[in-house]
Design a protein around this motif. Structure first.
Motif, PDB file in Angstrom:
ATOM      1  N   GLY A 273       3.697   6.911   2.379  1.00  0.00           N
ATOM      2  CA  GLY A 273       3.700   6.756   0.926  1.00  0.00           C
ATOM      3  C   GLY A 273       3.839   8.092   0.203  1.00  0.00           C
TER       4      GLY A 273
ATOM      5  N   ALA B 155      -4.301   2.303  -4.604  1.00  0.00           N
ATOM      6  CA  ALA B 155      -3.489   2.259  -3.384  1.00  0.00           C
ATOM      7  C   ALA B 155      -4.350   2.464  -2.145  1.00  0.00           C
TER       8      ALA B 155
ATOM      9  N   ALA C  11       3.174   5.733  -2.994  1.00  0.00           N
ATOM     10  CA  ALA C  11       4.405   6.425  -3.393  1.00  0.00           C
ATOM     11  C   ALA C  11       4.524   6.508  -4.913  1.00  0.00           C
TER      12      ALA C  11
ATOM     13  N   SER D 106       0.835  -1.207   0.000  1.00  0.00           N
ATOM     14  CA  SER D 106       0.000   0.000   0.000  1.00  0.00           C
ATOM     15  C   SER D 106       0.867   1.253   0.000  1.00  0.00           C
ATOM     16  N   VAL D 107       1.912   1.235   0.845  1.00  0.00           N
ATOM     17  CA  VAL D 107       2.844   2.372   0.887  1.00  0.00           C
ATOM     18  C   VAL D 107       3.493   2.560  -0.487  1.00  0.00           C
ATOM     19  N   GLY D 108       3.939   1.436  -1.086  1.00  0.00           N
ATOM     20  CA  GLY D 108       4.577   1.526  -2.401  1.00  0.00           C
ATOM     21  C   GLY D 108       3.641   2.039  -3.471  1.00  0.00           C
TER      22      GLY D 108
END
Length: 416
Positions: free
Chosen positions: A332, A285, A36, A31-33
């Motif tokens: 992110g 995301a 981002a 999710s962070v990726g």
């Protein structure tokens, strides 16, 4: 959203992986990726498109002005009066008489179509887009009666011409003979080569003193257009409205929006479309964040039930899980900002590296207009991207947070 000390402690514990929760942590990492990458992609694409528009506008306007007064039948007989009227118009900063005519050029057995631009010597040397982009020779050698001209870099390559080469300009308006009109062919010496960065201009432009252009085209003292610059290009139509009826007998005013309307409208449509498409990445995301929070809520049902029996309120549980989701989103966003800034700083190097690795010309100037990948980051757009991302993440955390707050401790702990 203000958290108490114990709520912050619980939120921190839920953000870190524990035994048996590795899969939840992996999903949160994805999710962070995704956040981002979505933020970075939006920043990069919007900055490049802003830079493309701004750079293209500066270069096009730098050579063509904000507007031109075009003479009927390609000739302005009373151009001195047009210049005086333009300068006297409020909002007009400069009026430059010039000759612009499509012709043919020949050198080393090669023939190319060109766009002849005749300007006063002071206007040639005073144009920073030309004078500051000389790649060979000296622009100061382009003087009245010298027989010297300046060529665009791409045109010079096509003709095989260098500084000192002879280039013949071919005008269809020649002398009449019993067998018809013979084209007028005059040879000039290349004294300077410039590269403004717009492929179509570098491929076609030939610059010479306006007096030499008048002689070549047999125009006498006439010019073809008067180039105008105004204080505010976005209000060019309104600023030049009083001038239009005054010059209507001599010519018609055409501004930069009319000359390049299709190009700039296409850029604007593409810009909006790319923003919407890339927002979908951030939306995906946000769904990932919601999924990881739902799994976390299910894994922590017993903990939630115990906290509820110890006096934790529904609002407190909602705040805890929303803080977890928003923290994932903020991390992110920060990574995305860093990635976007890094890519934009090394953008041309990245393009060159990909071209070298793939063997493909990703930035062909004959297609892209500009010679290099431009960039112009708008702080307000970056703030809007961050705000949109936060809103989507906030919405994504609402359902799992409310689900956690709705946990019934009696039902969960009945058989404990």
């Amino acid at each position: 959203m203000i958290l108490s000390a114990h709520e912050r402690m619980i939120a921190r514990r839920y953000l870190l992986p524990h035994k048996g929760e590795g899969f939840i942590f992996v999903v949160a990492g994805f999710s962070v990726g995704a956040v981002a990458l979505g933020v970075a992609a939006l920043i990069v694409v919007m900055s490049v498109m802003n830079g493309f528009r701004a750079d293209l506008f500066d270069r096009i306007v730098g050579l063509n002005g904000h507007a031109v007064v075009q003479g009927y039948n390609g000739q302005l007989e009373d151009w001195e009066n047009v210049v005086d009227l333009a300068i006297a118009t409020e909002g007009v900063t400069e009026a430059t008489p010039m000759i612009e005519q499509p012709l043919m050029a020949s050198s080393n057995g090669r023939v190319e179509g060109i766009l002849l631009r005749g300007l006063r010597v002071e206007d040639i040397t005073g144009n920073p887009l030309i004078s500051e982009n000389i790649t060979a020779g000296r622009l100061s050698d382009v003087r009245v009666g010298s027989g010297n001209i300046a060529l665009g870099a791409r045109l010079a390559e096509s003709l095989g011409a260098r500084v000192g080469s002879e280039v013949s300009l071919i005008s269809p308006e020649g002398r009449s003979t019993p067998v018809g009109t013979l084209p007028r062919i005059v040879s000039y010496r290349v004294s300077a080569i410039f590269e403004v960065g717009v492929y179509d201009y570098d491929k076609a432009f030939v610059v010479m003193p306006v007096e030499d252009a008048q002689t070549l085209l047999m125009l006498g003292d006439m010019v073809t257009t008067v180039e105008l610059e105004v204080t505010d290009p976005d209000r060019v139509g309104r600023l030049l409205a009083p001038l239009a009826p005054q010059v209507s007998r001599s010519g018609v005013i055409v501004d930069w929006r009319q000359m390049n309307s299709a190009l700039f409208e296409a850029l604007e449509v593409e810009r909006v479309a790319m923003f919407i498409v890339l927002c979908i990445i951030i939306l995906v995301a946000a769904f990932n964040i919601a999924s990881s929070l739902i799994m976390l809520v299910r894994a922590k049902r017993r903990d939630i039930a115990i906290l509820r029996t110890m006096g934790a309120s529904r609002a407190g549980m909602t705040r805890i899980f929303m803080a977890v989701g928003l923290t994932i989103g903020l991390v992110g966003i920060l990574i995305g900002l860093a990635l976007g800034a890094t890519f934009l700083f090394f953008r041309q190097g990245v393009v060159d590296l990909i071209q070298a690795a793939s063997g493909q010309d990703l930035w062909d100037p004959s297609v892209r207009f500009l010679s290099e990948l431009p960039s112009k980051t708008d702080p307000f757009e970056v703030a809007a991207i961050v705000l949109v991302t936060l809103i989507l993440v906030f919405i994504a955390t609402l359902f799992p947070a409310r689900k956690a707050a709705a946990t019934d401790p009696v039902e969960v702990l009945r058989y404990e």
